[in-house]
Motif scaffolding. Sequence first.
Motif, short mmCIF file in Angstrom:
data_model
loop_
_atom_site.label_atom_id
_atom_site.label_comp_id
_atom_site.label_asym_id
_atom_site.label_seq_id
_atom_site.Cartn_x
_atom_site.Cartn_y
_atom_site.Cartn_z
N ALA A 145 35.77 42.75 37.41
CA ALA A 145 35.31 42.66 36.34
C ALA A 145 34.74 44.64 35.32
O ALA A 145 33.93 44.59 35.85
N ASP A 146 35.44 45.73 35.70
CA ASP A 146 34.85 46.76 35.48
C ASP A 146 34.00 46.82 33.73
O ASP A 146 34.34 45.99 33.40
N GLY A 147 33.68 48.03 33.48
CA GLY A 147 33.02 48.32 33.02
C GLY A 147 34.02 49.07 32.10
O GLY A 147 34.19 48.27 30.28
N VAL A 148 35.44 49.35 31.90
CA VAL A 148 36.04 49.29 30.86
C VAL A 148 36.71 47.44 30.52
O VAL A 148 37.02 47.37 29.35
N HIS A 149 36.61 47.15 31.20
CA HIS A 149 36.91 45.70 30.79
C HIS A 149 35.49 44.81 29.94
O HIS A 149 35.74 44.12 28.41
N VAL A 150 34.36 45.62 30.50
CA VAL A 150 33.23 45.18 29.55
C VAL A 150 32.97 45.66 28.42
O VAL A 150 33.51 45.21 27.57
N ILE A 151 34.18 46.80 27.94
CA ILE A 151 34.32 47.45 26.77
C ILE A 151 35.37 46.65 25.71
O ILE A 151 34.99 46.81 24.44
N ARG A 152 36.18 46.65 26.37
CA ARG A 152 37.17 45.69 26.15
C ARG A 152 37.28 44.81 25.31
O ARG A 152 36.83 44.37 23.87
N ARG A 153 36.44 43.59 25.92
CA ARG A 153 36.12 42.61 25.30
C ARG A 153 34.91 42.22 24.35
O ARG A 153 34.65 41.29 23.87
#
Length: 128
Positions: free
Chosen positions: A59-67
């Motif tokens: 889970a990358d930073g894009v995943h973190v931002i979206r969540r």
Amino acid sequence: MAKRILVIEDDDETRELLRMALEKRGYQVTVAEDGVRGFDTALFLRPDLIVTDIQMPGADGVHVIRRVRDSASLEKTPILVTTAFGTGSATFSLQLGANAFEPKPINSQSFLSTVQRLLSDRDSLRVA
């Protein structure tokens, strides 16, 4: 009370550099090695600021931002993205809801200035 900052970074050396720089400024720092642990930690901790790398395994930073932006308890938490992959990654992360980015290698002075600005902006929004 010290501001709580969550640092999500898979590189041990960078994670330690960020932690030390922030703690020297008096911030309370929690670290996570990947996006899954980072998001789970954010839900529990409810930090004042999230600092996340973009490129991480799993889970990358894009995943973190979206969540984070989809979470009612975290949606207004400022997100500072760090990336070594240039302005394309940074621009994309800003479009997703990150508030700022810092290029890697990290310039401590610029990084800490951005952290302070994001925390000040957050505080001014709470007063308004």
